[in-house]
Design an enzyme around this catalytic site. Structure first.
Site, mmCIF file in Angstrom:
data_model
loop_
_atom_site.group_PDB
_atom_site.id
_atom_site.type_symbol
_atom_site.label_atom_id
_atom_site.label_comp_id
_atom_site.label_asym_id
_atom_site.label_seq_id
_atom_site.Cartn_x
_atom_site.Cartn_y
_atom_site.Cartn_z
ATOM 1 C CE LYS A 205 -3.832 2.313 2.745
ATOM 2 N NZ LYS A 205 -4.453 2.367 3.676
ATOM 3 N NE ARG A 215 -5.757 10.577 3.631
ATOM 4 C CZ ARG A 215 -4.829 10.489 3.540
ATOM 5 N NH1 ARG A 215 -4.730 11.854 3.443
ATOM 6 N NH2 ARG A 215 -3.955 9.509 2.784
ATOM 7 N NE ARG A 226 -3.461 7.724 6.062
ATOM 8 C CZ ARG A 226 -4.496 8.283 7.218
ATOM 9 N NH1 ARG A 226 -3.680 8.154 8.092
ATOM 10 N NH2 ARG A 226 -5.522 8.665 7.011
ATOM 11 C CD GLU A 242 6.101 -3.866 3.802
ATOM 12 O OE1 GLU A 242 4.930 -4.727 4.181
ATOM 13 O OE2 GLU A 242 5.854 -2.983 4.107
ATOM 14 C CE LYS A 257 -6.670 2.210 -0.159
ATOM 15 N NZ LYS A 257 -7.012 1.474 0.644
ATOM 16 C CB SER A 283 -11.543 7.721 -2.904
ATOM 17 O OG SER A 283 -10.124 7.623 -2.365
ATOM 18 C CE1 TYR A 322 -15.006 3.255 -1.815
ATOM 19 C CE2 TYR A 322 -13.274 4.112 -3.672
ATOM 20 C CZ TYR A 322 -13.878 3.588 -2.031
ATOM 21 O OH TYR A 322 -12.627 3.941 -1.562
HETATM 22 C C1 PBG Z 1 -6.683 3.684 5.324
HETATM 23 C C2 PBG Z 1 -6.966 3.822 4.618
HETATM 24 C C3 PBG Z 1 -7.264 4.963 3.496
HETATM 25 C C4 PBG Z 1 -8.147 3.700 2.049
HETATM 26 C C5 PBG Z 1 -8.444 2.586 2.766
HETATM 27 N N1 PBG Z 1 -8.132 2.761 3.383
HETATM 28 C C6 PBG Z 1 -6.758 6.042 2.729
HETATM 29 C C7 PBG Z 1 -5.276 5.834 3.782
HETATM 30 O O1 PBG Z 1 -4.278 5.167 3.568
HETATM 31 O O2 PBG Z 1 -5.043 7.223 3.750
HETATM 32 C C8 PBG Z 1 -7.987 4.157 0.966
HETATM 33 C C9 PBG Z 1 -9.078 3.997 0.160
HETATM 34 C C10 PBG Z 1 -9.280 5.055 -1.003
HETATM 35 O O3 PBG Z 1 -8.722 6.269 -1.651
HETATM 36 O O4 PBG Z 1 -10.332 4.923 -1.684
HETATM 37 N N2 PBG Z 1 -6.795 3.076 6.977
#
Ligand code: PBG
Length: 332
Positions: A205, A215, A226, A242, A257, A283, A322
């Site tokens: 990720k 967010r 992060r 990983e 991801k 997203s 989604y």
């Molecule tokens: C954090 C998390 C995130 C997403 C899923 N789980 C956001 C992040 O890591 O900042 C993002 C999912 C998306 O953008 O559709 N637990």
């Protein structure tokens, strides 16, 4: 005009719809898709998510309706994210593991209503539940600098996974990118007899700008970034490392991801992974398609199908998206 003397004419197999279908290498079916859903505490009506047109923060009731639709469309799995009330957020993210926390209540309701008809996956991360929006509790390093505490986060994820298992989740999905999270969760689950609860590891990720609209979707309190726990988008070898670690730690699925900007990673992971490989169309990928389609610049349906087919072609067995229910309804 004299015809070319060609040994191969690949166009032959593209001549008719039936022929094209006959030689299609990649299938996209409802069972390949996981529907991602948000449930929010303390609201009376579903709240539209501005940055993700067509997506909502659901009430417990509207969530059940969405799950019903997913089931009817042939979806086999949903992934649930909880959005607590502001006043329930704290520095540790306590509502992530309290049985009355919104996500745990939602899991319990869906399991009670749908049983094993659909697979319930829960997001196992603290960022929605912490007042500072980070994926784990904060502490300071030996120079007094603030850090997200790896081992304390892993301890909290284990408690959260247990709460989700008790509520009825079939799959827990640690998404915080803390070292050792898969092993700790496996041990915690097994110690309480939850041998049957699977782990989908967010293995590779990346610290991605494609998470921007999310967010908004979860009302995140995050300031900063992060980058000290999610991966550098520049790194391929590290992503594979990983993934291998998560498989050694007992992951039942591994995930890459975001999806679209990381298809090389998806492809390489698919080449060696002994467990199913998932990719998350996040997203930002959704928001870009919706914005361009709303402007009339792209054909929405074709773009959605092409983006998902591309992720499958790269090697993903499963796609979190989604669009899952909508696409499944087109396919069936
Ligand atoms: C954090 C998390 C995130 C997403 C899923 N789980 C956001 C992040 O890591 O900042 C993002 C999912 C998306 O953008 O559709 N637990």
């Amino acid at each position: 005009m004299t015809a070319l003397n060609l040994q191969y004419r690949p166009r032959r197999l593209r001549a008719t719809p039936a022929l094209r279908k006959l030689v299609s290498e990649t299938q996209l079916r409802p069972e390949h898709l996981i529907q991602v859903l948000f449930v929010r505490d303390g609201i009376e009506e579903p709240q539209p998510i501005a940055s993700m047109p067509g997506q909502y923060q659901h009430t417990l009731d509207s969530l059940l309706e969405q799950v019903e639709q997913a089931v009817s469309a042939g979806i086999q799995c949903i992934d649930l994210f909880g959005v607590p009330r502001e006043e329930d957020k704290d520095a540790d993210g306590t509502h992530a593991w309290l049985p009355e926390g919104i996500l745990n209540r939602a899991i319990a309701q869906v399991r009670q209503r749908f049983g094993d008809t659909i697979t319930i996956m829960a997001d196992t991360c603290l960022d929605e539940f912490t007042s500072h929006g980070h994926c784990g509790p904060l502490s300071t390093d030996r120079f007094g600098q603030p850090i997200v505490d790896n081992d304390a986060s892993v301890h909290a994820y284990s408690q959260m996974a247990l709460a989700q298992a008790r509520a009825g989740a079939h799959i827990v999905s640690p998404s915080g990118m803390m070292d050792g999270q898969v092993q700790a969760i496996r041990q915690a689950l097994d110690a309480e007899g939850f041998y049957d609860v699977a782990i989908m590891a967010y293995s590779a990720k990346y610290a991605s700008a494609f998470f921007g609209p999310f967010r908004d979707a979860v009302g995140s309190s995050l300031e900063g970034d992060r980058k000290s726990y999610q991966q550098d988008p520049a790194n391929r070898r590290e992503g594979l490392h990983e993934v291998r670690l998560d498989i050694e730690e007992g992951a039942d699925f591994v995930m890459v991801k975001p999806a679209m900007a990381y298809l090389d990673i998806v492809s390489e992971v698919a080449d060696f992974s002994p467990v199913p490989v998932a990719a998350y169309q996040v997203s930002g990928e959704y928001a870009m398609i919706e914005a361009a389609a709303a402007a009339g610049w792209v054909d929405r349906e074709k773009i959605i199908l092409e983006s998902l087919t591309g992720i499958r072609r790269a090697g993903a067995d499963i796609i979190l998206t989604y669009y899952a229910t909508e696409v499944a309804s087109w396919l069936s």
